[in-house]
Design a protein around this motif. Structure first.
Motif, mmCIF file in Angstrom:
data_model
loop_
_atom_site.group_PDB
_atom_site.id
_atom_site.type_symbol
_atom_site.label_atom_id
_atom_site.label_comp_id
_atom_site.label_asym_id
_atom_site.label_seq_id
_atom_site.Cartn_x
_atom_site.Cartn_y
_atom_site.Cartn_z
ATOM 1 N N ALA A 32 -39.232 74.236 20.187
ATOM 2 C CA ALA A 32 -40.500 73.545 19.897
ATOM 3 C C ALA A 32 -40.260 72.341 18.995
ATOM 4 O O ALA A 32 -40.865 71.279 19.184
ATOM 5 C CB ALA A 32 -41.487 74.517 19.247
ATOM 6 N N LEU A 33 -39.391 72.477 18.033
ATOM 7 C CA LEU A 33 -39.075 71.382 17.124
ATOM 8 C C LEU A 33 -38.427 70.223 17.878
ATOM 9 O O LEU A 33 -38.808 69.059 17.693
ATOM 10 C CB LEU A 33 -38.135 71.898 16.013
ATOM 11 C CG LEU A 33 -37.844 70.969 14.863
ATOM 12 C CD1 LEU A 33 -39.123 70.655 14.096
ATOM 13 C CD2 LEU A 33 -36.823 71.590 13.923
ATOM 14 N N LEU A 34 -37.476 70.556 18.756
ATOM 15 C CA LEU A 34 -36.812 69.508 19.545
ATOM 16 C C LEU A 34 -37.792 68.836 20.500
ATOM 17 O O LEU A 34 -37.766 67.607 20.670
ATOM 18 C CB LEU A 34 -35.624 70.094 20.315
ATOM 19 C CG LEU A 34 -34.431 70.521 19.444
ATOM 20 C CD1 LEU A 34 -33.379 71.232 20.296
ATOM 21 C CD2 LEU A 34 -33.829 69.326 18.722
ATOM 22 N N ALA A 35 -38.655 69.612 21.139
ATOM 23 C CA ALA A 35 -39.656 69.033 22.043
ATOM 24 C C ALA A 35 -40.593 68.114 21.273
ATOM 25 O O ALA A 35 -40.959 67.032 21.755
ATOM 26 C CB ALA A 35 -40.451 70.147 22.720
ATOM 27 N N ASN A 36 -40.971 68.505 20.096
ATOM 28 C CA ASN A 36 -41.842 67.673 19.273
ATOM 29 C C ASN A 36 -41.137 66.375 18.888
ATOM 30 O O ASN A 36 -41.737 65.300 18.934
ATOM 31 C CB ASN A 36 -42.272 68.444 18.019
ATOM 32 C CG ASN A 36 -43.282 67.666 17.215
ATOM 33 O OD1 ASN A 36 -44.315 67.262 17.742
ATOM 34 N ND2 ASN A 36 -42.974 67.423 15.951
ATOM 35 N N ARG A 37 -39.869 66.462 18.550
ATOM 36 C CA ARG A 37 -39.111 65.258 18.185
ATOM 37 C C ARG A 37 -38.974 64.310 19.385
ATOM 38 O O ARG A 37 -39.033 63.098 19.222
ATOM 39 C CB ARG A 37 -37.740 65.639 17.635
ATOM 40 C CG ARG A 37 -37.835 66.224 16.249
ATOM 41 C CD ARG A 37 -36.500 66.504 15.644
ATOM 42 N NE ARG A 37 -36.652 67.086 14.320
ATOM 43 C CZ ARG A 37 -35.706 67.727 13.694
ATOM 44 N NH1 ARG A 37 -34.529 67.885 14.252
ATOM 45 N NH2 ARG A 37 -35.918 68.221 12.495
ATOM 46 N N GLU A 38 -38.775 64.896 20.569
ATOM 47 C CA GLU A 38 -38.699 64.059 21.774
ATOM 48 C C GLU A 38 -40.007 63.320 21.998
ATOM 49 O O GLU A 38 -40.010 62.144 22.367
ATOM 50 C CB GLU A 38 -38.361 64.918 22.995
ATOM 51 C CG GLU A 38 -36.931 65.391 23.028
ATOM 52 C CD GLU A 38 -36.657 66.364 24.166
ATOM 53 O OE1 GLU A 38 -37.525 66.558 25.044
ATOM 54 O OE2 GLU A 38 -35.562 66.944 24.156
ATOM 55 N N ASN A 39 -41.132 64.002 21.751
ATOM 56 C CA ASN A 39 -42.434 63.358 21.901
ATOM 57 C C ASN A 39 -42.607 62.256 20.869
ATOM 58 O O ASN A 39 -43.189 61.216 21.163
ATOM 59 C CB ASN A 39 -43.568 64.375 21.760
ATOM 60 C CG ASN A 39 -43.662 65.291 22.963
ATOM 61 O OD1 ASN A 39 -43.196 64.941 24.045
ATOM 62 N ND2 ASN A 39 -44.241 66.455 22.763
ATOM 63 N N LEU A 40 -42.110 62.487 19.671
ATOM 64 C CA LEU A 40 -42.201 61.441 18.640
ATOM 65 C C LEU A 40 -41.382 60.223 19.034
ATOM 66 O O LEU A 40 -41.826 59.095 18.892
ATOM 67 C CB LEU A 40 -41.695 61.974 17.293
ATOM 68 C CG LEU A 40 -42.666 62.823 16.490
ATOM 69 C CD1 LEU A 40 -41.987 63.370 15.249
ATOM 70 C CD2 LEU A 40 -43.870 61.995 16.083
ATOM 71 N N ASP A 41 -40.149 60.467 19.526
ATOM 72 C CA ASP A 41 -39.273 59.363 19.909
ATOM 73 C C ASP A 41 -39.854 58.571 21.076
ATOM 74 O O ASP A 41 -39.775 57.365 21.115
ATOM 75 C CB ASP A 41 -37.885 59.890 20.291
ATOM 76 C CG ASP A 41 -37.110 60.438 19.093
ATOM 77 O OD1 ASP A 41 -36.166 61.198 19.340
ATOM 78 O OD2 ASP A 41 -37.477 60.116 17.955
ATOM 79 N N ALA A 42 -40.454 59.276 22.019
ATOM 80 C CA ALA A 42 -40.953 58.610 23.227
ATOM 81 C C ALA A 42 -42.186 57.787 22.968
ATOM 82 O O ALA A 42 -42.359 56.720 23.516
ATOM 83 C CB ALA A 42 -41.242 59.661 24.299
ATOM 84 N N GLY A 43 -43.091 58.261 22.120
ATOM 85 C CA GLY A 43 -44.356 57.570 22.029
ATOM 86 C C GLY A 43 -44.640 56.935 20.677
ATOM 87 O O GLY A 43 -45.692 56.368 20.473
ATOM 88 N N SER A 44 -43.711 56.993 19.773
ATOM 89 C CA SER A 44 -44.003 56.519 18.440
ATOM 90 C C SER A 44 -43.319 55.176 18.186
ATOM 91 O O SER A 44 -42.148 54.982 18.459
ATOM 92 C CB SER A 44 -43.507 57.521 17.395
ATOM 93 O OG SER A 44 -43.628 56.984 16.104
ATOM 94 N N ASP A 45 -44.066 54.232 17.653
ATOM 95 C CA ASP A 45 -43.460 52.963 17.268
ATOM 96 C C ASP A 45 -43.573 52.737 15.768
ATOM 97 O O ASP A 45 -43.474 51.641 15.273
ATOM 98 C CB ASP A 45 -44.100 51.805 18.039
ATOM 99 C CG ASP A 45 -45.607 51.714 17.808
ATOM 100 O OD1 ASP A 45 -46.163 52.605 17.131
ATOM 101 O OD2 ASP A 45 -46.201 50.756 18.318
ATOM 102 N N LEU A 46 -43.783 53.874 15.041
ATOM 103 C CA LEU A 46 -43.931 53.771 13.593
ATOM 104 C C LEU A 46 -42.576 53.612 12.890
ATOM 105 O O LEU A 46 -42.533 53.142 11.778
ATOM 106 C CB LEU A 46 -44.666 54.998 13.034
ATOM 107 C CG LEU A 46 -46.117 55.169 13.501
ATOM 108 C CD1 LEU A 46 -46.676 56.469 12.963
ATOM 109 C CD2 LEU A 46 -46.946 53.994 13.044
#
Length: 130
Positions: A113-127
């Motif tokens: 779950a942590l890795l999946a969350n990080r992947e989502n952050l990397d894919a959609g985050s421009d912060l």
């Protein structure tokens, strides 16, 4: 003699209190500790004859005796259950293995779950926080 009659009444009153406590413990599983359960069960097991139905029919007297034995047996079963539950919590190899396996599975799920969350952050985050 009046003194011995009074002594018998006091003795029965004390027994009646113990009888009430025995029934209370039998009805409420976690109310009494092991040592109290054992004392109450022993007291019930050592009584001879009727205490409440002695002036009634033999059938009622026999029922009282059987029901008193049933209460004592419930108290003994509670002792066994408490002892076995303590063993289960501390020394039961199967329970220990199950908990270890569960911990491994929970850690694996958490990591996924942590890795999946990080992947989502990397894919959609421009912060750029990470």
């Amino acid at each position: 003699s009046q003194y011995s009659t009074e002594l018998k009444k006091q003795s029965f009153a004390l027994q009646a209190d113990n009888f009430f406590r025995a029934v209370e413990c039998a009805e409420n599983t976690n109310l009494c500790k092991i040592d109290e359960l054992g004392k109450l069960a022993t007291e019930l097991e050592t009584i001879v004859g009727c205490k409440f139905e002695e002036d009634s029919s033999q059938e009622l007297c026999d029922k009282e005796i059987q029901d008193r034995k049933d209460v004592a047996e419930i108290l003994r079963l509670q002792i066994e259950l408490k002892l076995r539950s303590e063993f289960l919590k501390k020394d039961n190899l199967f329970a220990v293995d199950v908990k270890k396996e569960r911990d491994v599975e929970e850690r694996k799920k958490f990591k996924e779950a942590l890795l999946a969350n990080r992947e989502n952050l990397d894919a959609g985050s421009d912060l750029g926080l990470w």
